[in-house]
Each structure stands twice: as C-alpha cells, then as structure tokens.
Enzyme design. Structure first.
Site, short mmCIF file in Angstrom:
data_model
loop_
_atom_site.label_atom_id
_atom_site.label_comp_id
_atom_site.label_asym_id
_atom_site.label_seq_id
_atom_site.Cartn_x
_atom_site.Cartn_y
_atom_site.Cartn_z
N LYS A 1 0.85 -1.20 0.00
CA LYS A 1 0.00 0.00 0.00
C LYS A 1 0.88 1.24 0.00
CE LYS A 1 -3.99 1.82 2.59
NZ LYS A 1 -4.85 1.61 3.79
N SER B 1 -9.77 1.38 2.93
CA SER B 1 -8.92 2.14 2.04
C SER B 1 -7.84 1.32 1.34
CB SER B 1 -8.25 3.26 2.84
OG SER B 1 -7.36 2.72 3.80
N SER C 1 -9.89 -0.82 7.19
CA SER C 1 -9.31 -0.65 5.85
C SER C 1 -8.58 -1.86 5.27
CB SER C 1 -8.35 0.54 5.84
OG SER C 1 -9.09 1.74 5.81
#
Lengths: 474, 97
Positions: free
Chosen positions: A74, A149, A173
């Site tokens: 990420k 997310s 997330s």
C-alpha cells in the site's frame, strides 16, 4: 496461489522467483489497465528475483521464509527510493527517504516488492474512490468498488498479480476490502506491528496488516512483520498481554443486538449458515451483549478526525511534497493544502479541528475517549465468557462505484470494524460465502475478534474453518 | 454551524476554501456532528476519566543514533526549493498583509 504453495515450488525448483515476477508483471500488464490496483510498478523486481532464484539454487529450503515471494505494498508505507504518495496530490513527487520497519523486515525475509498499490487518500475512505489517481475497480465485478482504504492491495491479490499484499487498517481498511474481494484480511493487535514508516492517519488506531489468499499466509507474514521496534514507542512484545491459548473448540460470542443495524438480509443468511458450520464443527455459539459497540462508529468519527487533523498538519509544502507558492508563508500553506488535499481529507481535517477546539474538546473528544475506555471494559468482560466475538465484516457486499456519495452512508460500511480499532484488539476477516447482485456472485466476509495479543487464536480458528475448506476444494 | 465558521476552521487548518466548498462542507459537517453527538447520551458530563492503558508511549534515551549527515542528501533532495544546503521558504512577515 498462496505464499506457501509458491515457496514449495521455489524450493523444489519447479518454479522460480524470476518466473513468478515475470508472471506478476504479465498479469499487471493484462489486467491493471482496467482494475488500477497499482500506482507504481517497480522495475528493480527482476533484479531481486534473479538474486532470489540464485539463492534457491544454492540454499534451497534454508532460504529465508519469503525469499523470492512477490508482494504489493500500500502506498502509505515507505520503501526507500520509491514514490510514496499516500494517493494524495500533496505527495505526488515525494520519494521515501527510508524503509518502514515492516518493509525492512520483509526485505530481510527475502520478499520482492512488485509495486505500490492505490488507496483512499491518506487511507481515508471505504471504497478507494478517494484516490487522487482515480479509483480502483473490484476484479470480481468491475462496476463495483474493491472496498477501502486498502482497495488497491486487495485488488492486486484478487486479480492474482501477487499472492499477498500489505495494507493498513485504521477502522476496517484491511478487513472490509478483504471481505469485498474474497480474501483473508488481518488487523493485528494495536502495537503488534511497528508503525514506523507508515503515514500516520489515526495514530491510536492505525495498524499495518495483511491481505492474503489463506490464513496460513497471514500467519507467515505476521510472524515476519510483528515485534518490538525502538522506532515505534507503542510496539508491544509477546508478553505485554499474555497469551490467549488455542483450544480444540471455541466459544463464540454473537452480539445480536448490534447486528440488527442495516445488514443486508442475504448477508445475514450467510452469517447464520456460518454459525451453523461452526456449531457442526463442535464450537459453541452464545449470544452476548455489547451495547456500547453500537456507538463505536460515532466515537470513531470524533477520535479519528481529531488525530487526522494533527497528523496531516505536517503536509504543508515546506520540507517535502508539492508546494504552491503564495506571497508569504501563510499563503503558501493555504495554497499548498487547498490544492494538495482531496475533499475527504479536507472534511476530516476540518471536523478534527472543530472537535479539538477549546470549548468543544470535552463535549466531543473527551467523551469519545471516555466511551472508548468503557468499550474496552465491555469487551474484556465479554472475553471472560467467550473466546472469540464473531460478526459479519461488513453489512453489505461490494457496492457500485459512485453509489455512496453521502459521507455518512460510506462511513456506515465500517460499523462492525471500527470498534476493533477503538479497543485495540486483533481481528481476522475470512470469506463467508457469496451473495448475488445483478446476476453476479459477490463475496462476503466474517470477522473473528480475539482478545489483545490473541493472533495465535485467530490463526488457529481461521486455518480450521477456512484453510481446511480452501485446500479441500483445491 | 455557519459558512463563516467553516471558513474560519479552514483558516485554522491552513486550508483555503472557496465559498462553494464551505457551503457543501457546512451541510456535511452538520450531519456528521449530529451523528457523533450520540456519544453524549452514553457518557454523562463530568465523567471524563482518563485512563492510561497497557500500551502507552515509552520514550527512548535522547541520544543521536545516526551517523552525522547520513540522511542529509536524501532529505535535501526532497526540498521543494533549496539554496545550497538550505531549505528556502517565504518570509513570515508581510508588510502588505
């Protein structure tokens, strides 16, 4: 493909890290134009794969546990020398100056970084639509979001470009995208994994964790990334909370009243069948009361924006990132931040500034923190009676892009996941079965919540329930 | 909350907001604040007990652990504007403002 399957093939020589990286890149070229899981794809992966392949020829099974395993990361986790944007325009040109501790540990274990993944800006969102670089699509149904997310990380695994990816989880997330993409998602105990080198969002809530195809892989990665770190003062050791022992059969607590809140009927049916499966395997299911958990989302939307407004104050265009000059320093700040932040970031910064302002501090932040303490007590009391708490991970399957334009309706996707971050306990999301929407079968997820430091228990039950089924079905 | 209050929050947060943005944010923030006020019902006034949990900040010894200058180049490379080894910024006091 799982990490453990890859590892076996690498050791036997049937498949090499060079082939694995070539295949990952081929999948990305073929699919990522549509999916947009990646922000950057790294061209030094081949070089690392070459070294890993040579190591297997020499050392075989004595190579470190992730040797040659391609991973996606990420983009709020720093990899030295690589662009780290947090999917924000304000860091469009930012090159990380050091490795996050989790990256250093993965590197030492031999992992290869294929690329950085898309996300909601600074990890704020539940759909990956808040990225400054455009949304990611769900590989299972491209009209739908992958969740967020960590949506790019989930999509990267779900489209089979990598066997696993790192994400971060502040309010769900990792677990919610795992649920939307049919993956295993782990949010470790607060403090189990170092936050050094992660872009801070809600510092008392953030944890790095994993998105994988099996519980075994989640455990393998967790064992590599977890542990004390002098660079993160909140990291814990194995002794901090003591050990939650593993058992042959477990008692699961179901917070019935809490589950009444807006769960789709067919998701609830999958959940009930899942409970039946657990009963059939000899586990006990009991109803429990967690009345304060229902207010978790409200407390979260005070604590988190408060921490966001403080943490995002560092992005001002002065020392790094994108600067938009004004006539003086104040105007430079105002311009850089107006241009650099997207709508959701601005909303949360303003909200956080409001709840922390003098006169409102006690009414909002003070009360939310007090409630958080009470929630922790309530949960600890529940764990005196049950070994694990079980809920659906999210109230619905993946929704359509653009469907949740009102912020509050987006926030409600996280109703079952945020109490876990507020109380700091670990939780695991595993696939719970599919529901149909517009003729497409979409995955759902079930969330197991363990006491602080109870990752071993999550891995044990996760392997029994999910990995066993997964391997039986081939 | 009024539009002016939103604009003031923007200034406090160092974010320039247009009137249109402020109006949109006003509605959204009002709705969110109404939702989060739920915590008021559950925690009575004057019960703001602050507890420090098992996990709390532990500060390490205040001593330099890096070799001098070991990160200087890479940090300077990230400066939006530099002059030699210095980070260049706008003046703080502006006689026009």
């Amino acid at each position: 493909m799982t990490i453990s399957e890859l590892r076996k093939k690498f050791i036997s020589g049937e498949y090499t890290p060079m082939e694995a990286v070539a295949e990952a890149k081929a999948v990305i070229s073929e699919k990522d134009g549509d999916i947009h899981a990646y922000l950057d794809v790294y061209d030094d992966a081949e070089e690392m794969a070459k070294e890993a392949t040579a190591r297997y020829q020499k050392e075989g099974g004595n190579t470190p546990p992730l040797c040659g395993v391609p991973l996606a990361i990420k983009n709020n986790i720093l990899i030295a020398g690589k662009r780290a944007t947090g999917a924000s325009k304000i860091l469009d040109n930012y090159i990380a100056s050091y490795d996050a501790t989790v990256i250093k540990r993965l590197r030492d274990a031999g992992a290869i970084f294929i690329g950085s993944t898309n996300m909601d800006e600074f990890a704020m969102g539940s759909s990956t639509e808040n990225s400054a670089y455009g949304p990611t699509r769900n590989p299972i149904d491209q009209s739908r979001v992958p969740g967020g997310s960590s949506g790019g990380s989930a999509a990267a695994v779900a489209m089979s470009s990598v066997p696993a990816a790192l994400g971060t989880d502040t309010g769900g997330s990792i677990r919610q995208p795992a649920s939307y993409c049919g993956l295993v998602g782990l949010k470790p105990t607060y403090g189990a994994v170092s936050r050094y080198g992660l872009m801070a969002m809600g510092s008392s809530l953030d944890q790095a964790g994993t998105l994988t195809n099996s519980v075994e892989d989640a455990e393998t990665l967790f064992n590599v990334i977890a542990g004390r770190d002098p660079h993160d003062m909140t990291t814990i050791s194995g002794e901090t909370y003591g050990v939650a022992p593993t058992k042959d059969t477990y008692t699961f607590g179901v917070p019935r009243a809490f589950l009444g809140q807006g769960v789709d009927a067919d998701v609830m049916e999958r959940f009930e069948s899942h409970l039946d499966e657990l009963r059939a395997a000899g586990h006990r299911i009991v109803d429990i009361e967690l009345p304060l958990f229902e207010a978790g989302l409200a407390a979260y939307y005070i604590v988190m924006p408060a921490e966001v407004s403080s943490n995002l104050a560092r992005f001002d265009g002065i020392r790094y990132g994108v600067r938009k000059e004004g006539k003086d320093l104040l105007e430079t700040y105002l311009n850089s931040r107006a241009d650099g932040f997207g709508a959701e970031a601005k909303r949360r910064i303003l909200l956080g500034t409001y709840v922390l302002s003098s006169g409102y501090f006690d009414a909002y932040y003070g009360k939310a923190e007090a409630l958080r303490g009470k929630m922790r007590d309530e949960l600890n009391a529940a764990f005196a009676q049950v070994d694990l708490v079980v809920t659906p991970t999210a109230p619905t399957p993946a929704f359509k892009l653009g469907e949740k334009s009102d912020p509050l309706s987006m926030y409600r996707q996280d109703i079952f996941t945020v109490p876990v971050n507020l109380t700091g306990v670990p939780a695991l999301s595993i696939p719970m079965g599919e529901v149909e929407r517009d003729g497409v079968s979409l995955p759902t997820g079930v969330q197991y919540i363990a006491p602080h430091g109870g990752e071993a228990r999550l891995f044990d039950i996760g392997r029994k329930v999910y990995d066993a089924k997964r391997y039986n079905n081939g | 909350m009024t539009k002016e209050e939103i604009l003031h929050l923007g200034t406090l947060s160092r974010i320039r907001l247009s009137d249109a943005e402020a109006l949109k944010l006003k509605g959204e923030i009002d709705a969110i604040l109404e939702y989060v006020s739920e915590v008021n019902k559950l925690v009575p006034d004057g019960h703001l007990e602050k507890k420090v949990g098992l996990v709390h900040n532990v500060f390490r010894e205040d001593k330099v652990v890096n070799e001098p200058d070991s990160y200087s180049d890479v940090l300077q490379a990230a400066f939006p504007e530099r002059e030699g080894d210095y980070l260049k910024v706008k003046k703080i006091l502006n006689p026009d403002s």
